[in-house]
Structures are given as structure tokens and as C-alpha cells.
Design an enzyme around this catalytic site. Structure first.
Site, mmCIF file in Angstrom:
data_model
loop_
_atom_site.group_PDB
_atom_site.id
_atom_site.type_symbol
_atom_site.label_atom_id
_atom_site.label_comp_id
_atom_site.label_asym_id
_atom_site.label_seq_id
_atom_site.Cartn_x
_atom_site.Cartn_y
_atom_site.Cartn_z
ATOM 1 N N HIS A 1 0.850 -1.196 0.000
ATOM 2 C CA HIS A 1 0.000 0.000 0.000
ATOM 3 C C HIS A 1 0.892 1.256 0.000
ATOM 4 O O HIS A 1 0.639 2.202 -0.732
ATOM 5 C CB HIS A 1 -0.914 0.009 1.237
ATOM 6 C CG HIS A 1 -1.896 -1.133 1.240
ATOM 7 N ND1 HIS A 1 -3.248 -0.942 1.150
ATOM 8 C CD2 HIS A 1 -1.718 -2.469 1.291
ATOM 9 C CE1 HIS A 1 -3.865 -2.122 1.167
ATOM 10 N NE2 HIS A 1 -2.949 -3.061 1.267
ATOM 11 N N ASP B 1 -6.463 5.393 2.076
ATOM 12 C CA ASP B 1 -6.528 4.008 1.611
ATOM 13 C C ASP B 1 -7.962 3.508 1.643
ATOM 14 O O ASP B 1 -8.682 3.717 2.628
ATOM 15 C CB ASP B 1 -5.639 3.132 2.510
ATOM 16 C CG ASP B 1 -5.261 1.834 1.838
ATOM 17 O OD1 ASP B 1 -6.171 1.066 1.461
ATOM 18 O OD2 ASP B 1 -4.053 1.595 1.669
ATOM 19 N N THR C 1 -5.838 0.056 -3.562
ATOM 20 C CA THR C 1 -4.601 -0.399 -4.213
ATOM 21 C C THR C 1 -4.754 -1.774 -4.885
ATOM 22 O O THR C 1 -3.766 -2.365 -5.298
ATOM 23 C CB THR C 1 -3.439 -0.439 -3.193
ATOM 24 O OG1 THR C 1 -3.831 -1.269 -2.092
ATOM 25 C CG2 THR C 1 -3.104 0.942 -2.678
ATOM 26 N N GLN D 1 13.044 -5.308 -7.056
ATOM 27 C CA GLN D 1 12.155 -6.101 -7.925
ATOM 28 C C GLN D 1 11.916 -5.492 -9.309
ATOM 29 O O GLN D 1 11.916 -6.193 -10.310
ATOM 30 C CB GLN D 1 10.823 -6.356 -7.220
ATOM 31 C CG GLN D 1 9.871 -7.206 -8.063
ATOM 32 C CD GLN D 1 8.782 -7.847 -7.254
ATOM 33 O OE1 GLN D 1 9.037 -8.560 -6.303
ATOM 34 N NE2 GLN D 1 7.537 -7.595 -7.632
ATOM 35 N N TRP E 1 -1.003 -7.293 -6.274
ATOM 36 C CA TRP E 1 -1.330 -6.436 -7.420
ATOM 37 C C TRP E 1 -0.116 -5.647 -7.917
ATOM 38 O O TRP E 1 0.097 -5.480 -9.119
ATOM 39 C CB TRP E 1 -2.509 -5.517 -7.098
ATOM 40 C CG TRP E 1 -2.954 -4.702 -8.294
ATOM 41 C CD1 TRP E 1 -3.076 -3.353 -8.357
ATOM 42 C CD2 TRP E 1 -3.326 -5.200 -9.610
ATOM 43 N NE1 TRP E 1 -3.498 -2.974 -9.617
ATOM 44 C CE2 TRP E 1 -3.664 -4.087 -10.401
ATOM 45 C CE3 TRP E 1 -3.397 -6.464 -10.174
ATOM 46 C CZ2 TRP E 1 -4.065 -4.199 -11.737
ATOM 47 C CZ3 TRP E 1 -3.792 -6.580 -11.520
ATOM 48 C CH2 TRP E 1 -4.127 -5.460 -12.276
ATOM 49 N N GLN F 1 -5.127 -11.718 -4.259
ATOM 50 C CA GLN F 1 -4.204 -12.516 -5.082
ATOM 51 C C GLN F 1 -4.946 -13.610 -5.865
ATOM 52 O O GLN F 1 -4.568 -13.972 -6.977
ATOM 53 C CB GLN F 1 -3.130 -13.150 -4.180
ATOM 54 C CG GLN F 1 -2.295 -12.120 -3.441
ATOM 55 C CD GLN F 1 -1.622 -12.667 -2.196
ATOM 56 O OE1 GLN F 1 -1.498 -13.874 -2.018
ATOM 57 N NE2 GLN F 1 -1.165 -11.779 -1.313
HETATM 58 N N1 UDP Z 1 9.172 -6.024 -3.582
HETATM 59 C C1 UDP Z 1 10.478 -5.625 -3.707
HETATM 60 N N2 UDP Z 1 11.449 -6.537 -3.479
HETATM 61 C C2 UDP Z 1 11.203 -7.823 -3.148
HETATM 62 C C3 UDP Z 1 9.849 -8.225 -3.029
HETATM 63 C C4 UDP Z 1 8.856 -7.303 -3.278
HETATM 64 O O1 UDP Z 1 10.770 -4.464 -4.013
HETATM 65 O O2 UDP Z 1 12.155 -8.577 -2.941
HETATM 66 C C5 UDP Z 1 8.123 -5.027 -3.832
HETATM 67 C C6 UDP Z 1 7.454 -5.308 -5.145
HETATM 68 O O3 UDP Z 1 8.172 -4.648 -6.180
HETATM 69 C C7 UDP Z 1 6.047 -4.783 -4.925
HETATM 70 C C8 UDP Z 1 5.836 -4.861 -3.427
HETATM 71 O O4 UDP Z 1 7.120 -5.119 -2.845
HETATM 72 O O5 UDP Z 1 5.958 -3.441 -5.344
HETATM 73 C C9 UDP Z 1 4.918 -5.992 -3.023
HETATM 74 O O6 UDP Z 1 3.598 -5.624 -3.297
HETATM 75 P P1 UDP Z 1 2.536 -6.666 -3.816
HETATM 76 O O7 UDP Z 1 1.262 -5.920 -4.001
HETATM 77 O O8 UDP Z 1 3.033 -7.391 -4.991
HETATM 78 O O9 UDP Z 1 2.420 -7.736 -2.662
HETATM 79 P P2 UDP Z 1 2.219 -7.628 -1.069
HETATM 80 O O10 UDP Z 1 3.558 -7.417 -0.490
HETATM 81 O O11 UDP Z 1 1.286 -6.488 -0.799
HETATM 82 O O12 UDP Z 1 1.657 -8.961 -0.725
#
Ligand code: UDP
Length: 484
Positions: A27, A129, A151, A366, A384, A406
Site C-alpha cells: 500500500h 486508503d 490499491t 524487484q 497487485w 491474489q
Molecule cells: N518487492 C520488492 N522486493 C522484493 C519483493 C517485493 O521491491 O524482494 C516489492 C514489489 O516490487 C512490490 C511490493 O514489494 O511493489 C509488493 O507488493 P505486492 O502488491 O506485490 O504484494 P504484497 O507485499 O502487498 O503482498
């Protein structure tokens, strides 16, 4: 209440917007991108984090350089000081405490802003949010308009709007164990959804489930807002965005925000062109490792910032990956594995050679990884943000969803956009191996073709004349008109 002012703008007549994300990586990150974009358009941005997350943000990012004009404010998260603030119960506890402690904290913050001199007085608009709907009650006390930023994907939000209907039509609770039974009462998704694809709040065992009822109420409150922001693309989720438009005065589809922010920062030669780890420190060494690999030969494996896996699940994945004989880069956060075993312990018990093609990091850059030419596929939990980042990079996916939205995203990836496979509800080394081979070898050309087409739609939307860029401009103008 801790307050840190990074710097304040000298001008006094700038629109001031308050950003209030739910305190989790998935978020905070898109909220920061949005705040950067509005700051770039000349707005004063005040950004609220919990104290815990604010310290993590300071520790893991160069925030003074990246967000020079932001004012960061922090509020307590309402959890006891000795709470571990990680692990399987963290988000559940945070969710509960946020509903109790954030409302008075927001009220206190707005009261203090009211006293301020200069550009950081009461904001002209709160972007809150969409899972913290109480924000609109507090904003209304101060006569400030609220725009909700949800989000999740438009598909997922559209399903949330039909939870009551699912109960009324007898689809929920499920009448039997058949999770492949189609869900037919959600307009536009009649031929897409099965029971197993519904957002997994619970397994929908009970229509009175407090979480289900909470989301029904929470979603209906969203429509009181002045507008709704979605991190998505008209050309990708158009039909769902149009349908959501019937509930809201305005819907702004302005995604993929990470790409739009990077494009605008590049054009303005701002120092911030790539993302930082936000709540974790990125391990950039893996980029060098990727440099040594052939084009499209490596599978990237990451399950986001929240979910937790058992040692047994890790083992099935590990064997499946090793048996596929593909190279892989795997993010294993320190808190990913439930229980006391570490990935080191698990690997020690394995026969030697299981990891010879793999590299493990605790947090990856990432966006950079996904756009690296060596990456040929992404085994993802289908958060997302991760889904959008993979779409923009044109990388096909194997989806292994665990919770909430998811389940929906993975279905869209496999059945609507056809840029990957959905592995939900299984955890078996032979299936992992098979799908990795399908993605990286057997169906490679077909997958790459659809992934490239989808990537083009996403990338076109953030060009100057693209839909997301135009929608962002509308949002900017609408907030400015609130200011005047
Ligand atoms: N992310 C990152 N490095 C990692 C794993 C995840 O930068 O090793 C970032 C990824 O790029 C994304 C966020 O963390 O922007 C994860 O958000 P997402 O909505 O995919 O999943 P959540 O963490 O909310 O389950």
C-alpha cells in the site's frame, strides 16, 4: 506523536494533499509513487506512516534525496511495544489495531495541522486508503474532501462490491466442497470466476463472518468519496473500471503508478528514477549475478512482503525449481518461513546440488530485476503491485496466490490476459517443475507474445497522450479546483 518535516515549500499558495496508506509495503509503495507525482505537479505532500514503518523507511531508503519536498508524519500503530511486528499474525493484528487507534490519531493530526502556519496547514484533500474508510468520517469533521485510493485491481474491487449479492444468491457460504463450481452472479465475470478465485478473506464458510461483513460495509463507504483512484490501466481493465464508474462520482485509472512515476522522473531528470526497497533494504548484488546469465534464462521467485510459508511448502518449491533445471533468483524474506527453521537449516538438510542454479536474497530490487534481460518468468504470489510490475516488464508469470486479492489477480493473469499459469491451491514439486518448464520452454513463444502485447498497453498508457497520464492530469486539475 512523532513529526518529521523533511522540508517545507516556500510558496504559500500550493495545494496541500494528505496521503494516508494502510501501513503495509504493497500500500505504501503505490501511495508514495502517487505522492511523488502530485509533488512533481507542485503539490505539498504530507505522508502518514506508522512510527514503526517511518523508522524502516528512514533506515532503508535515502528519503531526503528521494522525497525532498514531502512532510512525513507518523502515528502509533496501536500494537503493544513488545509485539514482533512481523510473522503470520502481524497484518491481522495491525488491521484490528488500525480500526481502533487510527481514527483518533488522524483527528489529532488534522487538529495540529490546523494550527500550523505556511503551506502545511489543513490539507485541501485527503487521499486515503480504500481499506481505511473511517478516514472519510474524520475528514468530514474538518470539511475536507476525501478521495479513496484502492490499491487492488478493478476486477477485485468489482467482486468486493458483490459480496452481499453472493450471499443473497446463495453462492456464499459454499454449499459443498467443489471449489471449481463457477460463480455466475457477478456481471461481467460470469464465465471467468470459480469459487476458488474469490478474494480469500476466509473460505466463506459463514455469511455472518465478521471479516466478510466488515468488507461489505467498508466497500459501501467508499462510494461516499469525491472520487476513487485505481492503480490500473483503462486498456487492460476497462470493462471493470466502467462498471465501477456507476458507483463513484469519478474514477481515476492512473496506473501502473511505478512506471508513470519513473517516466515522469526521467523526463524531469529527477534523482529518483528507480524504486527503493521501501520497508526493506534491497540487495542489489543479484543484478550482477543476473548479468552473467543468458537472455530469458532465469525464473524470478518472490512472494511479496506479507505472506508466510511453512517449511514443507518451501521444500516443495525448492525441489520443483531444482528439478526444472532452470536458474532461479528467489527472494526469501527473513520472516517468510513460519516457525524457527531458516532457509539455511532447510538447505542443510537437502542433498548437495539442489541450489546450484539458484541464488537467494532477502529483498530484491524487484522492478530492476523484472526488467533485466536475463529474466524469463516470474513465480509470484500475485500481489497487485507485483502483477503490474511483471506486466510492464513483459514477463510471463506462474501465479501461486495465497490470500485476499491474489486469488482474483491470478485468475485474470491466466484466463483473461493469458500471460501465465495459475497454480493456486496446489503445492507439489512435480507441478512446480512442470509449470516452470511450460513457461520457460514449451509455451514460451505464445506466452511472450501475449506478455509483450499486454506490456505495450501498459507502457502506452503512461505516455504523455496515454490514458493514465490523461487521467492523472484530470485528478490534478480536480484537486486544484477543490483548492480554489
Ligand atoms: N518487492 C520488492 N522486493 C522484493 C519483493 C517485493 O521491491 O524482494 C516489492 C514489489 O516490487 C512490490 C511490493 O514489494 O511493489 C509488493 O507488493 P505486492 O502488491 O506485490 O504484494 P504484497 O507485499 O502487498 O503482498
Amino acid at each position: 506523536m512523532v513529526t518529521e518535516t523533511i522540508s517545507t515549500m516556500e510558496k504559500t499558495e500550493v495545494p496541500h494533499v494528505l496521503f494516508f496508506p494502510f501501513p503495509a509495503q504493497g500500500h505504501i509503495k503505490p501511495f508514495l509513487s502517487l505522492a511523488e507525482l502530485l509533488s512533481h505537479a507542485g503539490f505539498q505532500a504530507t505522508f502518514i506512516n506508522t512510527e514503526h514503518n517511518h523508522h524502516r523507511l528512514l533506515h532503508n531508503n535515502d528519503i531526503h534525496n528521494r522525497f525532498p519536498k514531502f512532510q512525513f508524519k507518523s502515528i502509533p500503530d496501536g500494537l503493544p511495544p513488545d509485539h514482533p511486528r512481523s510473522g503470520p499474525l502481524y497484518i491481522r493484528d495491525l488491521f484490528r489495531s488500525s480500526r481502533v487507534s487510527f481514527r483518533p490519531a488522524l483527528r489529532e493530526l488534522l487538529t495540529s495541522l490546523k494550527e500550523e502556519k505556511g503551506p502545511c496547514q489543513l490539507p485541501k484533500c485527503i487521499i486515503a486508503d480504500g481499506i481505511m474508510s473511517f478516514s472519510i468520517d474524520v475528514a468530514e469533521e474538518f470539511e475536507i474532501p476525501t478521495i479513496f485510493f484502492r490499491t487492488y485491481s478493478a476486477h477485485c474491487l468489482w467482486i468486493y462490491f458483490h459480496f452481499s449479492q453472493l450471499i443473497e444468491e446463495g453462492e456464499v457460504p459454499f454449499q459443498d466442497e467443489n471449489l471449481d463450481q463457477p460463480i455466475s452472479c457477478i456481471p461481467g465475470l460470469e464465465n471467468v470466476l470459480r469459487r476458488r478465485d474469490l478474494p480469500r478473506i476466509r473460505r466463506f464458510e459463514n455469511a455472518d463472518d465478521p471479516m466478510l461483513q466488515f468488507f461489505i460495509r467498508e466497500t459501501s463507504v467508499l462510494t461516499r468519496a469525491t472520487g476513487l483512484i485505481l492503480n490500473t490501466v483503462n486498456e487492460i481493465e476497462g470493462p471493470m473500471i466502467t462498471r465501477l464508474g456507476s458507483f463513484f462520482k469519478k474514477v481515476y485509472a492512473i496506473g501502473p503508478l511505478h512506471a508513470l512515476k519513473s517516466r515522469i522522473n526521467e523526463n524531469s531528470s529527477s534523482s529518483s528514477t528507480s524504486s527503493d526497497g521501501i520497508l526493506w533494504k534491497e540487495d542489489k548484488k543479484c543484478l550482477k549475478w543476473l548479468d552473467s546469465k543468458p537472455s530469458r534464462s532465469v525464473l524470478y521467485v518472490s512472494f511479496g512482503s506479507l505472506i508466510n510459508l511453512s517449511g514443507e511448502q518451501i521444500l516443495e518449491l525448492l525441489h520443483g525449481l531444482a528439478n526444472s533445471e532452470k536458474s532461479f533468483l528467489w527472494v526469501i524474506r527473513p520472516d517468510l518461513i513460519v516457525g524457527d527453521a531458516t532457509i539455511g537449516d532447510i538447505l542443510k538438510e537437502q542433498e548437495t546440488g539442489r541450489m546450484e542454479r539458484g541464488l537467494i536474497v532477502s529483498w530484491a530490487p524487484q522492478e530492476e530485476v523484472l526488467s533485466h534481460p536475463a529474466i524469463g518468468g516470474f513465480l509470484t504470489h500475485s500481489g497487485w503491485n507485483s502483477t503490474l510490475e511483471s506486466i510492464v516488464a513483459g514477463v510471463p508469470m506462474i501465479c501461486w496466490p495465497q490470500i485476499s486479492d491474489q486469488q482474483v489477480n491470478s485468475r485474470c493473469v491466466s484466463d483473461i490476459w493469458k500471460v501465465g499459469f495459475d497454480m493456486k491451491d496446489t503445492c507439489d514439486r512435480s507441478i512446480v517443475e512442470k509449470l516452470v518448464r511450460e513457461l520457460m520452454d514449451n509455451n514460451r513463444e505464445e506466452m511472450m507474445e501475449s506478455a509483450n502485447k499486454l506490456a505495450m498497453l501498459a507502457r502506452d498508457s503512461i505516455k504523455e497522450d496515454g490514458s493514465s497520464c490523461i487521467n492523472l492530469e484530470k485528478l490534478i486539475q480536480d484537486i486544484k479546483s477543490m483548492s480554489s
